[in-house]
Write a protein that holds these residues in place. Sequence first.
Motif, PDB file in Angstrom:
ATOM      1  N   ARG A  59       0.424   4.029  -2.846  1.00 10.14           N
ATOM      2  CA  ARG A  59       0.104   5.412  -2.444  1.00 10.14           C
ATOM      3  C   ARG A  59       1.210   6.367  -2.870  1.00 10.14           C
ATOM      4  O   ARG A  59       0.953   7.491  -3.294  1.00 10.14           O
ATOM      5  CB  ARG A  59      -0.101   5.485  -0.937  1.00 10.14           C
ATOM      6  CG  ARG A  59      -1.426   4.930  -0.497  1.00 10.14           C
ATOM      7  CD  ARG A  59      -1.646   5.088   0.992  1.00 10.14           C
ATOM      8  NE  ARG A  59      -2.932   4.594   1.358  1.00 10.14           N
ATOM      9  CZ  ARG A  59      -3.139   3.681   2.310  1.00 10.14           C
ATOM     10  NH1 ARG A  59      -2.117   3.190   3.000  1.00 10.14           N
ATOM     11  NH2 ARG A  59      -4.352   3.269   2.586  1.00 10.14           N
ATOM     12  N   ASP A 100      -9.741   2.316   3.342  1.00  5.17           N
ATOM     13  CA  ASP A 100      -9.446   3.423   4.242  1.00  5.17           C
ATOM     14  C   ASP A 100     -10.359   4.592   3.863  1.00  5.17           C
ATOM     15  O   ASP A 100     -10.011   5.430   3.027  1.00  5.17           O
ATOM     16  CB  ASP A 100      -7.970   3.811   4.126  1.00  5.17           C
ATOM     17  CG  ASP A 100      -7.542   4.798   5.194  1.00  5.17           C
ATOM     18  OD1 ASP A 100      -8.420   5.373   5.876  1.00  5.17           O
ATOM     19  OD2 ASP A 100      -6.317   5.007   5.358  1.00  5.17           O
ATOM     20  N   GLN A 154       0.832  -1.200   0.000  1.00  9.83           N
ATOM     21  CA  GLN A 154       0.000   0.000   0.000  1.00  9.83           C
ATOM     22  C   GLN A 154       0.868   1.253   0.000  1.00  9.83           C
ATOM     23  O   GLN A 154       0.520   2.255  -0.627  1.00  9.83           O
ATOM     24  CB  GLN A 154      -0.935   0.002   1.197  1.00  9.83           C
ATOM     25  CG  GLN A 154      -2.037  -1.009   1.094  1.00  9.83           C
ATOM     26  CD  GLN A 154      -3.003  -0.936   2.268  1.00  9.83           C
ATOM     27  OE1 GLN A 154      -2.834  -0.142   3.186  1.00  9.83           O
ATOM     28  NE2 GLN A 154      -4.028  -1.770   2.226  1.00  9.83           N
ATOM     29  N   ALA A 164      -7.785  -0.487  -0.414  1.00 14.10           N
ATOM     30  CA  ALA A 164      -7.129  -0.245   0.875  1.00 14.10           C
ATOM     31  C   ALA A 164      -8.135  -0.194   2.028  1.00 14.10           C
ATOM     32  O   ALA A 164      -7.749  -0.317   3.186  1.00 14.10           O
ATOM     33  CB  ALA A 164      -6.328   1.042   0.828  1.00 14.10           C
ATOM     34  N   GLU A 205      -8.445   3.792  -2.465  1.00 11.28           N
ATOM     35  CA  GLU A 205      -8.556   3.919  -1.006  1.00 11.28           C
ATOM     36  C   GLU A 205      -9.844   3.296  -0.478  1.00 11.28           C
ATOM     37  O   GLU A 205      -9.833   2.655   0.569  1.00 11.28           O
ATOM     38  CB  GLU A 205      -8.465   5.384  -0.575  1.00 11.28           C
ATOM     39  CG  GLU A 205      -7.097   5.995  -0.726  1.00 11.28           C
ATOM     40  CD  GLU A 205      -6.035   5.389   0.172  1.00 11.28           C
ATOM     41  OE1 GLU A 205      -6.356   4.634   1.117  1.00 11.28           O
ATOM     42  OE2 GLU A 205      -4.854   5.664  -0.075  1.00 11.28           O
TER      43      GLU A 205
END
Length: 179
Positions: free
Chosen positions: A83, A115, A79, A113, A109
């Motif tokens: 990113r 998030d 990640q 991920a 995201e």
Amino acid sequence: MLQKHQRQSSLVKVWESISQGLQIYPFNPDLLKGVVEVGHLHTTSNKLRWMLDDFCYKKPSVVLWLFALCYEMSRGGSQHRIRGLFEKALSNDRLCSSVVLWRCYIVYELDIAHDASAARRIFFRAIHSCPWSKKLWLDGFLKLNSVLTAKELSDLHEVMVDKELNLRTDIYEILLQES
């Protein structure tokens, strides 16, 4: 033609043809696909990453960065690396107004991920960088409606009205349905 005869040619000839093609057409998706396929089969991941990074820095384009990002995601890259690639691409003055990169970053995201708070931060950065993009504004309603508060959604709607980014539905009905 190269893809058709790839199996019959030696790796050196294929690689040389791809390299020469990229010198002439640096943003050609088929050639970039060839780099990823041949590099994935015949080189180490770090060497291919180094090559993609080199291409991205020499002649930055959305297409190059998307290939680098897709390669990382398909390889299960960390990640932090993914990113970092998004941030490097969006820090470029020519690419910071790319709606495609911003939308991909938000989706990454949210969906990969997982998030939501990072997706929220990226969304606000995106609409600041690309205030003309109706698609980005709509992403706030469609993808981030569970993350943003009703007040934030209402404020977004007001700003969209001020910018004449009209919606075909009454946003207040949507907000009332979710409450």
